[in-house]
Design a protein around this motif. Structure first.
Motif, PDB file in Angstrom:
ATOM      1  N   ALA A   1      16.738  21.211   2.957  1.00  0.00           N
ATOM      2  CA  ALA A   1      15.798  20.183   2.503  1.00  0.00           C
ATOM      3  C   ALA A   1      14.497  20.207   3.293  1.00  0.00           C
ATOM      4  O   ALA A   1      13.402  20.159   2.719  1.00  0.00           O
ATOM      5  N   VAL A   2      14.578  20.297   4.619  1.00  0.00           N
ATOM      6  CA  VAL A   2      13.348  20.214   5.409  1.00  0.00           C
ATOM      7  C   VAL A   2      12.564  21.523   5.398  1.00  0.00           C
ATOM      8  O   VAL A   2      11.326  21.508   5.385  1.00  0.00           O
ATOM      9  N   ILE A   3      13.253  22.657   5.362  1.00  0.00           N
ATOM     10  CA  ILE A   3      12.535  23.928   5.323  1.00  0.00           C
ATOM     11  C   ILE A   3      11.822  24.095   3.988  1.00  0.00           C
ATOM     12  O   ILE A   3      10.711  24.629   3.921  1.00  0.00           O
TER      13      ILE A   3
ATOM     14  N   THR B   1      16.619  12.989  17.456  1.00  0.00           N
ATOM     15  CA  THR B   1      15.607  12.466  18.366  1.00  0.00           C
ATOM     16  C   THR B   1      14.264  13.010  17.913  1.00  0.00           C
ATOM     17  O   THR B   1      14.084  14.220  17.813  1.00  0.00           O
ATOM     18  N   ASP B   2      13.323  12.107  17.615  1.00  0.00           N
ATOM     19  CA  ASP B   2      12.028  12.508  17.093  1.00  0.00           C
ATOM     20  C   ASP B   2      10.946  12.317  18.161  1.00  0.00           C
ATOM     21  O   ASP B   2      10.918  11.291  18.841  1.00  0.00           O
ATOM     22  N   PHE B   3      10.055  13.289  18.301  1.00  0.00           N
ATOM     23  CA  PHE B   3       8.984  13.205  19.286  1.00  0.00           C
ATOM     24  C   PHE B   3       7.887  14.202  18.929  1.00  0.00           C
ATOM     25  O   PHE B   3       8.075  15.079  18.073  1.00  0.00           O
TER      26      PHE B   3
ATOM     27  N   GLY C   1      16.342  27.015  17.454  1.00  0.00           N
ATOM     28  CA  GLY C   1      17.465  26.357  18.116  1.00  0.00           C
ATOM     29  C   GLY C   1      17.846  25.081  17.385  1.00  0.00           C
ATOM     30  O   GLY C   1      18.020  25.073  16.167  1.00  0.00           O
ATOM     31  N   LYS C   2      17.959  23.981  18.126  1.00  0.00           N
ATOM     32  CA  LYS C   2      18.305  22.684  17.532  1.00  0.00           C
ATOM     33  C   LYS C   2      17.059  21.853  17.200  1.00  0.00           C
ATOM     34  O   LYS C   2      17.181  20.688  16.839  1.00  0.00           O
ATOM     35  N   TYR C   3      15.899  22.483  17.286  1.00  0.00           N
ATOM     36  CA  TYR C   3      14.638  21.777  17.044  1.00  0.00           C
ATOM     37  C   TYR C   3      14.048  22.172  15.688  1.00  0.00           C
ATOM     38  O   TYR C   3      13.825  23.352  15.422  1.00  0.00           O
ATOM     39  N   PHE C   4      13.783  21.172  14.852  1.00  0.00           N
ATOM     40  CA  PHE C   4      13.047  21.358  13.602  1.00  0.00           C
ATOM     41  C   PHE C   4      11.645  20.785  13.832  1.00  0.00           C
ATOM     42  O   PHE C   4      11.490  19.747  14.494  1.00  0.00           O
ATOM     43  N   PHE C   5      10.625  21.416  13.282  1.00  0.00           N
ATOM     44  CA  PHE C   5       9.265  21.006  13.629  1.00  0.00           C
ATOM     45  C   PHE C   5       8.262  21.398  12.555  1.00  0.00           C
ATOM     46  O   PHE C   5       8.516  22.273  11.721  1.00  0.00           O
ATOM     47  N   HIS C   6       7.112  20.733  12.589  1.00  0.00           N
ATOM     48  CA  HIS C   6       5.953  21.116  11.792  1.00  0.00           C
ATOM     49  C   HIS C   6       4.706  20.549  12.449  1.00  0.00           C
ATOM     50  O   HIS C   6       4.773  19.582  13.212  1.00  0.00           O
ATOM     51  N   PRO C   7       3.524  21.148  12.190  1.00  0.00           N
ATOM     52  CA  PRO C   7       2.297  20.688  12.839  1.00  0.00           C
ATOM     53  C   PRO C   7       1.801  19.360  12.283  1.00  0.00           C
ATOM     54  O   PRO C   7       1.935  19.081  11.085  1.00  0.00           O
TER      55      PRO C   7
ATOM     56  N   ARG D   1      -0.824  19.972  17.631  1.00  0.00           N
ATOM     57  CA  ARG D   1       0.191  18.989  18.001  1.00  0.00           C
ATOM     58  C   ARG D   1       1.373  19.177  17.054  1.00  0.00           C
ATOM     59  O   ARG D   1       1.195  19.226  15.842  1.00  0.00           O
ATOM     60  N   MET D   2       2.563  19.301  17.613  1.00  0.00           N
ATOM     61  CA  MET D   2       3.765  19.520  16.813  1.00  0.00           C
ATOM     62  C   MET D   2       4.637  18.273  16.785  1.00  0.00           C
ATOM     63  O   MET D   2       4.830  17.611  17.806  1.00  0.00           O
ATOM     64  N   ASN D   3       5.166  17.989  15.608  1.00  0.00           N
ATOM     65  CA  ASN D   3       6.151  16.932  15.426  1.00  0.00           C
ATOM     66  C   ASN D   3       7.545  17.568  15.434  1.00  0.00           C
ATOM     67  O   ASN D   3       7.801  18.509  14.673  1.00  0.00           O
ATOM     68  N   TYR D   4       8.418  17.072  16.303  1.00  0.00           N
ATOM     69  CA  TYR D   4       9.752  17.670  16.467  1.00  0.00           C
ATOM     70  C   TYR D   4      10.849  16.684  16.067  1.00  0.00           C
ATOM     71  O   TYR D   4      10.715  15.466  16.240  1.00  0.00           O
ATOM     72  N   LYS D   5      11.921  17.271  15.585  1.00  0.00           N
ATOM     73  CA  LYS D   5      13.149  16.514  15.330  1.00  0.00           C
ATOM     74  C   LYS D   5      14.293  17.321  15.951  1.00  0.00           C
ATOM     75  O   LYS D   5      14.588  18.439  15.511  1.00  0.00           O
TER      76      LYS D   5
END
Length: 251
Positions: free
Chosen positions: A47-49, A13-15, A57-63, A31-35
């Motif tokens: 891959a994403v890191i 879920t992306d938001f 937790g279960k949230y991956f994110f970047h600004p 503003r953060m983009n979350y997956k």
């Protein structure tokens, strides 16, 4: 090939969050983009890191801040790492510190130490602070660990004095969060915990320590240039693109 693509594109879920005040640059907004990924694989996390994302937790994110690109991802080159004299002294000071590496857990000692550390940082550095709940701690530091998230416990005479949350990935170790007992500040546990990550990466034959973000002039990140050599990543490339890390000396 299809299996690899599935690992790199798990159901998610992306938001993005509404803008809020930046903790790194006064006057700026973040503003953060979350997956949200319910069951991330180590392949996906790696891959994403490697492309500048972080995990809680279960949230991956970047600004994705409007008009600002000051957050640069930073990683330490493990194979060519150079220990400073002060870092060698930190290692000696912790010769009697016990270390345990295990899956992340939640105990009363964890919560007490976490809240004690943040109360100290509130007084010392004016951090915002309220005691974390069991649910919040579990969501941030225990949930989502899968088979790659670990905690490194630092223990002195049977007492928990430091907790380091990390991800052990295919190509390195990602530093998530570290907190410690301020009564043991003389041991330089923050420095020692990162030096132990480097030692662990060498044991596991992993070339990188992913150290989060670097923001030029930010006091909270002043310790990061002390760990050399390093590379910086500009931007947050898609998993289909190769990240272009460049050697930097920020000291």
């Amino acid at each position: 090939m299809n299996e690899e693509l599935d690992l790199l594109n798990p159901p998610s879920t992306d938001f993005s969050m509404l803008d809020y005040d930046c903790a790194y640059i006064p006057g700026n907004k973040v503003r953060m983009n979350y997956k949200y990924v319910a069951k991330a694989s180590k392949t996906f996390a790696t891959a994403v890191i490697a492309r500048g994302w972080r995990r809680f937790g279960k949230y991956f994110f970047h600004p994705i801040c409007s008009g600002c690109n000051e957050c640069k991802s930073i990683r330490i080159d493990v194979n060519d790492y150079h220990y400073t004299k002060s870092q060698k002294r930190a290692i000696k000071r912790n010769k009697n510190t016990e270390i345990i590496v295990q899956k992340p857990t939640l105990t009363a000692a964890h919560l007490e130490l976490y809240n004690k550390y943040h109360a100290f940082k509130h007084e010392k550095d004016n951090w915002q602070h309220r005691n974390i709940t069991q649910r919040e701690y579990h969501e941030n530091f225990v949930d989502g660990a899968q088979d790659f998230g670990k905690e490194v416990l630092y223990i002195i005479n049977g007492k928990l004095v430091g907790v380091d949350l990390i991800d052990v990935l295919d190509d390195g170790i990602s530093s998530i969060y570290f907190y410690y007992d301020p009564d043991y500040a003389n041991l330089s546990l923050g420095t020692y915990s990162l030096l132990y990550q480097i030692q662990l990466a060498k044991i596991l034959d992993l070339p990188w320590i992913y150290l989060g973000y670097w923001v030029d002039g930010c006091k909270a990140f002043a310790y990061k240039p002390k760990f050399q050599p390093q590379e910086l990543l500009d931007g947050f490339p898609h998993v289909s693109q190769e990240p272009e890390w460049d050697k930097e000396d920020l000291s």
